[in-house]
Design a protein around this motif. Structure first.
Motif: not given
Lengths: 461, 256
Positions: A253, A258, A250-251, A260-261, A338, A264
């Motif tokens: 860069s 950076e 969920h992160k 949020e996404c 995200p 996973e």
């Protein structure tokens, strides 16, 4: 009746040593509208011609309702084709063109008459029975070509870029009609095109192909929203494709920030590619709630929206589509949600080239001898040479390079170009560069000794 | 006259001097007696002379037979040459056309010698052989060009619609190659009606064709009758090519 009408298994084909299809596996559901989509030379037409029976595969099978098709001559296959350039018989009138297949089946003439009239009505060409085909316009010829194919009630209708020769307006109209016909007839359509918009409009399923391989199979929405690799992302619609690092679940860069996404399972600190569609970047004048900022470089009106190029403060170029216009030179602030960030596994992180250690301090790869440190290896060892993308130097003059190649694919990644070079030796080298090259440019390739890192090859290779 | 149309001037002069004038002379001579007075006797002489008429009939017969023979041999040859799976090289095509580059008289004389050497009686058989040998390339080439130019997708479309390879040929390839056959027919039929050298050498003058009579009349200074015969032949050939043209209308020509 199984759900699959066509199964393609391990299909391969080469033309004079050049592989055009390699190990294709695909099934087609009964009644669906499936599109083979890809740039010219990707093998889509070859595949269609093999299903129709005009070409035999080198390897693999094609099954129709579970029965093998390979080896069955085209005239015995219950499939019909709509050809790219129509291929209407010039010595026959419209009626006889459409009745051609039915007459061969020895169908009584009153039945033929009924079916020809019905199909002419379906393609909105009633009253054209007696016309010579060369008196018809392109669009009308296309309708007759479709009528000639579907009048035989084929199990599968194959369409080879049927709308490519029509002008834009006519193409749009025919797309709607084709979709309507597909619904009415209930026949399975296999459609070949290089036009991504056409594929998105028409298909239930899209098969994206490149260089003889299937890149992705999915619904138009899947393909557009979740491209599996940078080729698909670049080929379907407009997109920003960027190098990124997956920091943790969920992160991610990229472009120096950076985000949020929702993705996973990639691991921690793993290099990835991200795709952001230009309409998914929110652009504002005020800074509140935004994530990064930049300056508008250009702004073009595109009918419904404006297309803008924005240079971010960190030096990345982004394409943004918005209903509001922002003037070039204007300071703007951007936001990406995200769920609009599509993270893709990188296909490769550096060049891995099979090589053989040569005389002291040299290694043979790409058909040439390159200097590099061969410490720890002895002559004749099979090794893998690792070369970072940005350490491959390209020269304007192909003679100035150790070896040479042609630029075969160009991908813009926000602040640099990622090129695929097909070398003289038939291998591929990937290069990151700030310089602008054109597709098919002949370039010289140099690699400095210190940029080649050797690794022992696996024994079984 | 603007600048560009003046380029056509030399050709116009050529046409007048070497095409229109001779034709006019033929027509004039045809309707004159030896002293230069107008007469229809040359024409009526032909139509009342049994020998001339039967020679003319024989000429037509030989020409039709030769043309048929050329189609029979030439079409399959052209088909094989144009089929990429059967013939990949253009050299074979050139080999078939090559005899056209050698003087026809030489070939005819050589053929006659061969027959004499082999002890074969010269007659209609040898005449047809020689004619067919001489004119076959003119049949093969136009058919070959039409077939080679033909879009393969027509044959594929026919197969796709359920036609067996033979039906594909009968219903699509053959009808679409007819313009080539028509050009071939014109190029073989017309010269065979008027030829005289071949019949002279290959039958030892046993068989006289229409061309032979014209030549004999001219040789014997019977200019007017010779011209009248030429005029009649001109009309006949004109008619055949006109009919041929009509069949050919709108189709892609395959003539050289």
């Amino acid at each position: 009746m199984t759900e699959h009408i066509i199964d393609i298994k391990h299909l391969s084909k080469s033309f004079s040593g050049k592989e055009v299809l390699s190990d294709i596996n695909l099934y087609v559901r009964r009644g669906e509208f499936i599109t083979l989509l890809g740039p010219s030379g990707c093998g889509k037409t070859t595949m269609l011609r093999m299903i129709a029976g005009f070409l035999d595969p080198d390897e693999g099978e094609i099954l129709l309702d579970g029965n093998p098709l390979v080896g069955v001559p085209p005239h015995k296959r219950p499939l019909n084709t709509v050809f790219q350039r129509y291929a209407l018989f010039p010595h026959l009138d419209v009626y006889d063109n459409i009745a051609f297949g039915l007459k061969l089946q020895k169908i009584p003439s009153d039945e033929i008459d009924k079916r020809v009239r019905k199909v002419l009505k379906l393609v909105s060409m009633s009253d054209y029975e007696d016309r010579d085909v060369d008196t018809l316009s392109g669009g009308q010829q296309q309708r007759i070509a479709i009528a000639r194919a579907i009048v035989n009630k084929p199990k599968v209708l194959l369409l080879d870029e049927p709308l490519a020769a029509l002008d834009l307006k006519m193409r749009k109209d025919m797309q709607i009609e084709l979709k309507e016909m597909h619904k009415q007839l209930g026949i399975t359509f296999i459609y070949v095109t290089h036009d991504q918009e056409e594929a998105l409009t028409l298909s239930d399923t899209i098969v994206v192909m490149n260089e003889g391989r299937i890149q992705q199979i999915g619904t138009p929405k899947d393909i557009y929203n979740e491209p599996v690799n940078s080729f698909v992302a670049d080929f379907i619609g407009e997109s920003n494709i960027l190098n990124a690092t997956m920091i943790c679940d969920h992160k991610v860069s990229f472009i120096g920030h950076e985000f949020e996404c929702v993705d996973e399972g990639f691991g921690e600190n793993v290099p990835v590619d991200v795709v952001i569609r230009p309409e998914d970047i929110y652009i504002r004048r005020s800074q509140s709630g935004t994530q990064f900022s930049g300056t508008v470089v250009s702004c073009t009106f595109k009918g419904v929206h404006y297309e803008m190029f924005v240079d971010t403060d960190e030096g990345f170029e982004m394409m943004i589509q918005d209903y509001n216009a922002f003037e070039p030179g204007e300071k703007v602030h951007m936001l990406i949600k995200p769920e609009d960030i599509q993270v893709m596994k990188k296909e490769r992180v550096d060049n891995v080239i099979p090589a053989t250690v040569g005389k002291e301090g040299t290694v043979q790869m790409l058909g040439e001898n390159f200097e590099c440190s061969t410490e720890g290896f002895s002559e004749g060892d099979k090794v893998l040479a690792h070369v970072p993308f940005d350490k491959v130097d390209l020269e304007d003059d192909d003679e100035a390079g150790k070896t040479s190649g042609n630029v075969s694919f160009i991908l813009y990644k926000g602040d640099h170009y990622h090129l695929t070079i097909l070398t003289e030796s038939g291998e591929k080298v990937w290069v990151d560069t700030d310089d602008i090259w054109d597709k098919n440019d002949l370039v010289g390739i140099n690699i400095l000794p210190e940029d080649i890192r050797l690794e022992k090859a696996e024994e079984n290779e | 006259m603007n600048k560009r149309s003046s380029w056509a001037l030399p050709y116009a002069i050529f046409l007048v001097l070497f095409v229109a004038m001779p034709l006019l002379l033929i027509v004039m001579y045809s309707f004159q007696d030896a002293s230069g007075h107008f007469t229809l006797s040359n024409i009526t002489k032909f139509f009342s002379d049994r020998d001339s008429l039967s020679t003319f009939a024989l000429s037509l017969e030989v020409a039709i037979e030769n043309t048929a023979l050329c189609i029979l041999i030439g079409y399959p040859a052209a088909y094989i040459l144009a089929d990429k799976s059967l013939n990949r090289s253009t050299v074979t095509v050139v080999l078939f056309i090559l005899p056209m580059w050698v003087n026809a008289l030489m070939r005819t004389l050589a053929t006659a010698e061969l027959f004499t050497m082999a002890g074969i009686q010269l007659g209609k058989g040898t005449l047809l052989f020689g004619m067919c040998y001489d004119y076959l390339p003119f049949m093969i080439y136009p058919i070959y060009t039409t077939l080679a130019k033909m879009d393969r997708s027509y044959a594929e479309a026919a197969a796709d619609l359920g036609a067996s390879p033979f039906t594909v040929f009968r219903k699509v390839t053959l009808p679409l190659s007819l313009p080539g056959v028509a050009s071939g027919v014109l190029m073989v039929f017309m010269p065979t009606v008027s030829t005289f050298a071949i019949s002279e050498f290959l039958t030892n003058n046993k068989i006289k064709l229409f061309g032979t009579i014209i030549q004999e009349n001219i040789n014997n200074s019977m200019w007017n009758y010779g011209a009248a015969l030429s005029f009649i032949m001109l009309i006949i050939i004109g008619l055949t090519s006109f009919i041929g043209r009509k069949d050919n209308a709108g189709a892609e020509g395959g003539a050289i």
